[in-house]
Motif scaffolding. Sequence first.
Motif, PDB file in Angstrom:
ATOM      1  N   PHE A 115       4.428  43.131  -4.977  1.00 14.96           N
ATOM      2  CA  PHE A 115       4.892  42.745  -6.303  1.00 14.96           C
ATOM      3  C   PHE A 115       6.408  42.523  -6.386  1.00 14.96           C
ATOM      4  O   PHE A 115       6.840  41.617  -7.105  1.00 14.96           O
ATOM      5  N   PRO A 116       7.247  43.291  -5.681  1.00 16.34           N
ATOM      6  CA  PRO A 116       8.686  43.012  -5.763  1.00 16.34           C
ATOM      7  C   PRO A 116       9.062  41.586  -5.330  1.00 16.34           C
ATOM      8  O   PRO A 116      10.093  41.069  -5.741  1.00 16.34           O
ATOM      9  N   LEU A 117       8.214  40.942  -4.538  1.00 16.42           N
ATOM     10  CA  LEU A 117       8.472  39.542  -4.189  1.00 16.42           C
ATOM     11  C   LEU A 117       8.477  38.654  -5.429  1.00 16.42           C
ATOM     12  O   LEU A 117       9.188  37.654  -5.487  1.00 16.42           O
ATOM     13  N   VAL A 118       7.671  39.024  -6.417  1.00 24.48           N
ATOM     14  CA  VAL A 118       7.612  38.249  -7.651  1.00 24.48           C
ATOM     15  C   VAL A 118       8.988  38.216  -8.315  1.00 24.48           C
ATOM     16  O   VAL A 118       9.379  37.229  -8.917  1.00 24.48           O
ATOM     17  N   ALA A 119       9.724  39.302  -8.188  1.00 23.74           N
ATOM     18  CA  ALA A 119      11.062  39.370  -8.779  1.00 23.74           C
ATOM     19  C   ALA A 119      12.128  38.705  -7.922  1.00 23.74           C
ATOM     20  O   ALA A 119      13.134  38.234  -8.430  1.00 23.74           O
ATOM     21  N   SER A 120      11.895  38.636  -6.619  1.00 22.64           N
ATOM     22  CA  SER A 120      12.973  38.210  -5.722  1.00 22.64           C
ATOM     23  C   SER A 120      12.853  36.785  -5.191  1.00 22.64           C
ATOM     24  O   SER A 120      13.839  36.236  -4.714  1.00 22.64           O
ATOM     25  N   ARG A 153      12.034  33.382 -15.599  1.00 26.76           N
ATOM     26  CA  ARG A 153      12.239  34.808 -15.348  1.00 26.76           C
ATOM     27  C   ARG A 153      10.948  35.431 -14.841  1.00 26.76           C
ATOM     28  O   ARG A 153       9.882  35.172 -15.377  1.00 26.76           O
ATOM     29  N   PRO A 154      11.076  36.276 -13.830  1.00 27.58           N
ATOM     30  CA  PRO A 154       9.891  36.993 -13.374  1.00 27.58           C
ATOM     31  C   PRO A 154       9.492  38.031 -14.416  1.00 27.58           C
ATOM     32  O   PRO A 154      10.344  38.460 -15.191  1.00 27.58           O
ATOM     33  N   LEU A 159       9.107  43.241 -16.259  1.00 26.96           N
ATOM     34  CA  LEU A 159       9.718  43.353 -14.943  1.00 26.96           C
ATOM     35  C   LEU A 159      10.325  44.739 -14.741  1.00 26.96           C
ATOM     36  O   LEU A 159      10.083  45.382 -13.713  1.00 26.96           O
ATOM     37  N   GLY A 160      11.084  45.203 -15.706  1.00 28.06           N
ATOM     38  CA  GLY A 160      11.703  46.523 -15.570  1.00 28.06           C
ATOM     39  C   GLY A 160      10.676  47.623 -15.423  1.00 28.06           C
ATOM     40  O   GLY A 160      10.758  48.456 -14.512  1.00 28.06           O
ATOM     41  N   HIS A 161       9.699  47.624 -16.287  1.00 26.28           N
ATOM     42  CA  HIS A 161       8.695  48.687 -16.237  1.00 26.28           C
ATOM     43  C   HIS A 161       7.889  48.619 -14.941  1.00 26.28           C
ATOM     44  O   HIS A 161       7.683  49.629 -14.276  1.00 26.28           O
TER      45      HIS A 161
END
Length: 187
Positions: free
Chosen positions: A67-72, A81-82, A119-121
Amino acid sequence: MLDVEAMSLYRYVPGREHLLDAVVERIIDEMREDPDVLDLPEHGWQDFLQRLAHGVRRVALAHPKAFPLVASRPPEAPWLRPPLRSLTWVETFLVGLNSEGFSDLAAVAAYRAFTSFLLGHLLLEVAALGADVGPLDVVDDDLDKSLAPYPTVQRLHAPLREDHSAAEFEESLENLLERLALIKAEN
């Protein structure tokens, strides 16, 4: 996991970057397969956003280490925005809110607030599940040494470590929806 040698994957994709982009695309596309996620509101905009938020959360929890790939990974457009990073999902979001009476500006404000919340949560939640999210990584702490200068934190360490992610997600989502109702009413 895929039962193939790492290098054999490159017969199907031009390189590592394309492979990572394909992983992100597949993760985001899983929401299309989720019967609870709607393309348009059926029971009001709050229900629409709750279903979407829970769909994103289910995807994040199903793939916590990916899942962190979704943000990066780079989005389809630099201003997306992711985790709603595809033009298809942003279109679905905006059309859904417009159909429920949100002005264009209110829908954009809702998109920004909704994606920031999610995203934060969710990055914090998958980090607790062992995902590598850089500076958010959960560290093994030695209570005797690292918390000694912080007596209140040390005293409250047990309740601070309790996992209330699901309840916090629900409460935060409800608060966000109340805020968006105010934004809708103002525009």
